[in-house]
Design a protein around this motif. Structure first.
Motif, PDB file in Angstrom:
ATOM      1  N   MET A  70      -3.804  45.842 -22.819  1.00  0.00           N
ATOM      2  CA  MET A  70      -3.192  46.753 -21.770  1.00  0.00           C
ATOM      3  C   MET A  70      -4.425  48.220 -21.324  1.00  0.00           C
ATOM      4  O   MET A  70      -4.628  48.870 -22.119  1.00  0.00           O
ATOM      5  N   ASP A  71      -4.131  48.507 -19.485  1.00  0.00           N
ATOM      6  CA  ASP A  71      -5.636  49.261 -19.725  1.00  0.00           C
ATOM      7  C   ASP A  71      -4.392  50.513 -19.740  1.00  0.00           C
ATOM      8  O   ASP A  71      -3.708  50.995 -19.738  1.00  0.00           O
ATOM      9  N   LEU A  72      -5.337  51.724 -20.169  1.00  0.00           N
ATOM     10  CA  LEU A  72      -4.278  53.037 -19.587  1.00  0.00           C
ATOM     11  C   LEU A  72      -3.432  53.660 -17.977  1.00  0.00           C
ATOM     12  O   LEU A  72      -2.411  54.140 -18.698  1.00  0.00           O
ATOM     13  N   PHE A  73      -4.104  52.779 -17.680  1.00  0.00           N
ATOM     14  CA  PHE A  73      -3.249  53.229 -16.608  1.00  0.00           C
ATOM     15  C   PHE A  73      -1.760  52.765 -16.619  1.00  0.00           C
ATOM     16  O   PHE A  73      -0.765  52.980 -16.359  1.00  0.00           O
ATOM     17  N   SER A  74      -1.546  51.121 -17.328  1.00  0.00           N
ATOM     18  CA  SER A  74      -0.275  50.428 -17.064  1.00  0.00           C
ATOM     19  C   SER A  74       0.075  51.278 -17.943  1.00  0.00           C
ATOM     20  O   SER A  74       1.323  51.068 -18.192  1.00  0.00           O
ATOM     21  N   LEU A  75      -0.479  51.807 -19.293  1.00  0.00           N
ATOM     22  CA  LEU A  75       0.257  52.100 -20.358  1.00  0.00           C
ATOM     23  C   LEU A  75       0.791  53.223 -20.075  1.00  0.00           C
ATOM     24  O   LEU A  75       2.093  54.213 -20.719  1.00  0.00           O
ATOM     25  N   LEU A  76       0.524  54.404 -19.210  1.00  0.00           N
ATOM     26  CA  LEU A  76       0.996  56.055 -19.311  1.00  0.00           C
ATOM     27  C   LEU A  76       1.972  55.061 -17.861  1.00  0.00           C
ATOM     28  O   LEU A  76       2.916  55.893 -17.887  1.00  0.00           O
ATOM     29  N   THR A  77       1.461  55.043 -17.270  1.00  0.00           N
ATOM     30  CA  THR A  77       2.629  54.096 -16.462  1.00  0.00           C
ATOM     31  C   THR A  77       4.113  53.986 -16.305  1.00  0.00           C
ATOM     32  O   THR A  77       5.414  53.976 -16.402  1.00  0.00           O
ATOM     33  N   ARG A  78       4.353  53.188 -17.481  1.00  0.00           N
ATOM     34  CA  ARG A  78       5.224  52.818 -18.517  1.00  0.00           C
ATOM     35  C   ARG A  78       6.055  53.538 -19.566  1.00  0.00           C
ATOM     36  O   ARG A  78       6.454  53.277 -20.637  1.00  0.00           O
TER      37      ARG A  78
END
Length: 321
Positions: A1-9
């Protein structure tokens, strides 16, 4: 999972224990656990305890130091809770995900385990509000993207009041690990640094932006006035407002500013055209310290060859200041 997706979740994703441990409490952080312990120091003392519960927050690459601290606490008479991103199973009581977001999971565990569930919930609310402001789909008025643009091509100077010294630690770590950018925390007496550091060579203030993190104290108000005539720009990065406009607790505000710093760093990496993920050399170094592989002959093996030729230099794009 890329960092932007990780931060969003990330907001609301903590799924660890929530039961408070017996007090009094002590707290030690090493390796990847050092930042979480620093942020959680607003809730429980960062020290060794002889009774109650000793929290030792670490990662596999710092397991020897963590084991020593745990042994000392047990000999002194405290119960120990070992929080780690990995390592020998006997040395881990609470396993948290590794990587950049280890700070969130470990810090939220410490908040719950020390009887501060209210502060943990307050932090979740602040993170969720920031997520709605900073997510990639927010193209206008995105504060994280806007600040990343202000930092592009510049060296950030990080300042905070003495009771929020975890914030320069957090932002220096995030800007380096995620944004691939060197930031300079201004520690000790910031007034002496601000008034003296740029006097002998005024150009030292060029391409510098000072970030005042959290609530400024009277000294930082004066420091801001001084720096405004010495560096390119000074920006205040305040604690996010809690529901109803109330000031957040120290822990919740600090964890929220850590989260905001992660967004800023991710957008800065994007602006520089680099990956926000950990570089391979970091994983290799951590594996060596964890005893999982032998040390490489030279760290240069993980870097692209560069012979200093003019032709090679012409292929590299440098950001404008």
């Amino acid at each position: 999972m890329d960092l932007f997706s990780l931060l969003t979740r990330l907001p609301g994703s903590y799924a660890g224990p929530t039961r408070p441990e017996p007090g009094p409490y002590g707290l030690i952080g090493v390796g990847e656990g050092a930042l979480a312990a620093h942020l959680a120091a607003a809730l429980l003392p960062a020290t060794l305890t002889r009774a109650g519960t000793q929290f030792v927050v670490s990662s596999a690459d710092a397991q020897d130091a963590a084991r020593d601290y745990a042994d000392l606490a047990e000999v002194a008479g405290a119960g120990v809770r070992r929080v780690s991103t990995g390592g020998v199973p006997d040395d881990v009581d609470v396993l948290v995900p590794g990587g950049v977001t280890a700070t969130y999971h470990a810090a939220q565990y410490l908040a719950h385990a020390s009887g501060h569930a209210r502060e943990a919930a307050e932090a979740e609310a602040l993170l969720a509000a920031l997520r709605d402001q900073c997510a990639p789909e927010v193209t206008e008025g995105n504060p994280a993207r806007d600040l990343a643009w202000a930092l592009w091509g510049r060296t950030p100077l990080l300042l905070a009041a003495p009771d929020a010294e975890a914030l320069p630690h957090a932002w220096q770590s995030l800007l380096a690990r995620v944004g691939k950018t060197l930031a300079v925390p201004v520690l000790g007496d910031p007034l002496a640094v601000a008034t003296g550091a740029f006097e002998a060579q005024h150009e030292k203030g060029d391409a510098k932006v000072a970030l005042i993190l959290g609530d400024p104290d009277p000294t930082l108000h004066v420091v801001r006035e001084v720096l405004e005539s010495r560096v390119d720009e000074v920006q205040h990065v305040p604690f996010p407002q809690a529901e109803g406009g109330a000031a957040p607790s120290g822990y919740a505000g600090s964890l929220a500013l850590w989260y905001f710093g992660a967004w800023v760093s991710a957008y800065l990496a994007e602006r520089y055209g680099v990956q926000p993920a950990d570089p391979p050399v970091l994983a290799r170094a951590q594996a060596v310290l964890a005893g999982e592989e032998k040390a490489p002959p030279s760290a240069a093996a993980d870097r692209p060859a560069h012979d200093g030729s003019a032709a090679e230099d012409e292929d590299e794009d440098e950001p404008e200041a």
